[in-house]
Motif scaffolding. Structure first.
Motif, mmCIF file in Angstrom:
data_model
loop_
_atom_site.group_PDB
_atom_site.id
_atom_site.type_symbol
_atom_site.label_atom_id
_atom_site.label_comp_id
_atom_site.label_asym_id
_atom_site.label_seq_id
_atom_site.Cartn_x
_atom_site.Cartn_y
_atom_site.Cartn_z
ATOM 1 N N PHE A 22 0.835 -1.191 0.000
ATOM 2 C CA PHE A 22 0.000 0.000 0.000
ATOM 3 C C PHE A 22 0.878 1.251 0.000
ATOM 4 C CE2 PHE A 22 -2.306 3.402 2.187
ATOM 5 C CZ PHE A 22 -3.559 3.345 1.589
ATOM 6 N N ALA A 24 0.422 5.620 0.094
ATOM 7 C CA ALA A 24 -0.289 6.898 0.048
ATOM 8 C C ALA A 24 0.751 7.997 0.132
ATOM 9 C CB ALA A 24 -1.284 7.010 1.200
ATOM 10 N N GLU A 33 -5.548 9.257 -1.584
ATOM 11 C CA GLU A 33 -6.401 8.122 -1.205
ATOM 12 C C GLU A 33 -5.563 6.888 -0.838
ATOM 13 O OE1 GLU A 33 -9.602 6.848 -0.223
ATOM 14 O OE2 GLU A 33 -9.487 9.037 -0.348
ATOM 15 N N GLY A 34 -4.503 6.687 -1.584
ATOM 16 C CA GLY A 34 -3.663 5.504 -1.367
ATOM 17 C C GLY A 34 -4.077 4.391 -2.297
ATOM 18 N N LYS A 35 -3.109 3.558 -2.673
ATOM 19 C CA LYS A 35 -3.416 2.441 -3.573
ATOM 20 C C LYS A 35 -2.431 1.298 -3.373
ATOM 21 C CE LYS A 35 -0.746 4.099 -7.566
ATOM 22 N NZ LYS A 35 -0.209 5.442 -7.395
ATOM 23 N N LEU A 36 -2.805 0.152 -3.925
ATOM 24 C CA LEU A 36 -1.910 -1.003 -3.864
ATOM 25 C C LEU A 36 -1.035 -1.005 -5.110
ATOM 26 C CD1 LEU A 36 -4.534 -3.622 -2.684
ATOM 27 C CD2 LEU A 36 -2.649 -2.696 -1.318
ATOM 28 N N LYS A 99 -8.206 5.331 8.525
ATOM 29 C CA LYS A 99 -7.655 4.977 7.209
ATOM 30 C C LYS A 99 -6.473 4.023 7.357
ATOM 31 C CE LYS A 99 -9.816 7.716 4.049
ATOM 32 N NZ LYS A 99 -9.984 9.140 4.347
ATOM 33 N N GLU A 102 -7.986 0.642 7.797
ATOM 34 C CA GLU A 102 -8.511 0.197 6.489
ATOM 35 C C GLU A 102 -7.385 -0.241 5.560
ATOM 36 O OE1 GLU A 102 -10.884 3.339 4.749
ATOM 37 O OE2 GLU A 102 -12.182 3.394 6.528
ATOM 38 N N ALA A 103 -6.281 0.518 5.582
ATOM 39 C CA ALA A 103 -5.157 0.190 4.694
ATOM 40 C C ALA A 103 -4.501 -1.133 5.114
ATOM 41 C CB ALA A 103 -4.139 1.324 4.689
ATOM 42 N N GLU A 106 -6.828 -3.813 3.826
ATOM 43 C CA GLU A 106 -6.738 -3.903 2.361
ATOM 44 C C GLU A 106 -5.443 -4.605 1.921
ATOM 45 O OE1 GLU A 106 -7.253 0.008 0.654
ATOM 46 O OE2 GLU A 106 -6.646 -0.706 -1.351
ATOM 47 N N THR A 107 -4.349 -4.274 2.586
ATOM 48 C CA THR A 107 -3.061 -4.858 2.205
ATOM 49 C C THR A 107 -3.020 -6.359 2.532
ATOM 50 O OG1 THR A 107 -2.093 -2.717 2.768
ATOM 51 C CG2 THR A 107 -0.559 -4.508 2.301
ATOM 52 N N ARG A 148 3.375 3.878 3.835
ATOM 53 C CA ARG A 148 3.384 2.601 3.118
ATOM 54 C C ARG A 148 3.128 1.448 4.076
ATOM 55 N NH1 ARG A 148 6.292 1.581 -1.791
ATOM 56 N NH2 ARG A 148 6.540 3.514 -2.937
#
Ligand SMILES: *Cc1c(COP(=O)(O)O)cnc(C)c1O
Length: 339
Positions: A22, A24, A33-36, A99, A102-103, A106-107, A148
């Protein structure tokens, strides 16, 4: 998707590249927002604040597979709160705590195949970190940052059985009074490397640091809090502003009182009291508890037992492990279900 074919029970504690991480970024006063992403490398400016002035903080937690095959992690909200505290002390922007959780979820979800099976003793180590990324020369906080998270599977801590550790009372300092000992900053680890290598060269497993001001009270080791069991089965842990507030240690104190019915105490512990205790253990995410068999204080040896974990330490260890694996009910909010 299928679970990776790895010899889980022989896995060590090293980096293994997993599928996704992850990222951001913070710029112009805002977090993205952040992403993978798939790339495990980072391209940085040569004068990035993290490289020149060590402006970086981190966290560590684990995801496990439970008996029912679910994937969970343990109290990630406390890691989020602790990283926020670390950021504030380092003049870094806080990645919002909700967040953060959540991250983490998600990761782990994106790398679910890397979560070791229940019963293997292995787990998925989760490493969130945040650092100053834009160029600075004058000493000041960065204006751009990255948050990260990467994950990597790690093996059982006590491979080949539990081996009680030998600590020495360190002559080096870990944390200055009014310094950064209470936050999880890379700088605390950079300055401990000399002492840890020196301890190993002298035949010790770890340094037990006394407080830097008076050198007469117990604090912690370079990467784990310490707890003691008195001869009448009270669980005692040092109180100090320069100790990193371990989530494992705080959880174990609750386990001691609420699950095992033991008296607990957080207070200053003079080095002269070490010989009064019956058991000693180091606590942290990596091992939950590692038993300490011996502490050497400048030639004076204090022994708790080099054969196995002490009986109370073992009960604490087994109970918290069972809570984490969802084998017994957890206190409200301790288990975060991921999948
Ligand atoms: C991370 C850390 C610990 C252990 O904290 P947990 O939240 O239990 O993993 C203890 N001491 C120091 C110095 C640490 O950095």
């Amino acid at each position: 998707m299928a679970q990776k074919q790895i010899d889980w029970s022989n896995l060590g504690f090293g980096y293994i590249k997993t599928d996704k991480r992850f990222v951001a970024t913070y710029k112009d006063g805002q977090w993205s927002e952040g992403k993978l992403v798939e790339d495990e490398t980072i391209v940085l400016h040569e004068s990035a604040c993290v490289l020149q002035y060590a402006q970086t903080v981190f966290e560590g937690l684990k995801a496990y597979r439970t008996k029912d095959g679910e994937i969970v992690c343990f109290r990630p909200d406390l890691n989020a709160a602790r990283m926020a505290e670390s950021c504030r002390r380092m003049r870094m922007p806080v990645f919002p705590e909700d967040k953060f959780v959540e991250a983490v979820i998600e990761t782990v979800k994106a790398n679910a195949d890397w979560v070791p099976p229940y019963g293997s003793g292995a787990s998925l180590y989760i490493r969130p970190y945040l650092f100053g990324s834009d160029a600075v020369i004058g000493v000041k906080p960065a204006t751009e940052y990255q948050f990260r998270i990467f994950v990597t599977p790690v093996g059982p801590y006590f491979k080949g059985g539990v081996r009680p550790l030998t600590l020495r009372i360190s002559d080096y300092d870990r944390a200055a009074p009014n310094g950064t000992g209470h936050i999880k900053a890379g700088l605390n680890y950079a300055m401990s490397l000399y002492a840890i290598v020196d301890a190993h060269e002298q035949g010790y497993d770890e340094n037990l640091y006394p407080d830097s001001k008076t050198r007469s009270y117990v604090e912690e080791t370079g990467g784990a809090n310490v707890l003691f069991v008195t001869k009448d089965q009270k669980v005692v842990t040092p109180k100090s502003d320069t100790i990193l507030p371990s989530i494992t240690r705080r959880s174990l104190m609750t386990v001691a009182s609420d699950y095992l019915g033991l008296a607990t105490e957080e207070r200053k512990i003079p080095l002269t009291e070490l010989e009064e205790f019956a058991e000693c253990g180091l606590c942290g995410t990596a091992a939950v508890i590692s038993p300490v068999g011996r502490i050497v204080d400048h030639g004076k040896e204090i022994t708790y037992g080099m054969e196995k974990m002490g009986p109370v330490t073992e009960k604490l260890y087994n109970t918290l492990r069972s809570i984490q694996m969802c084998e017994i009910p957890a206190p409200e909010g301790w288990i975060c279900k991921i999948l």
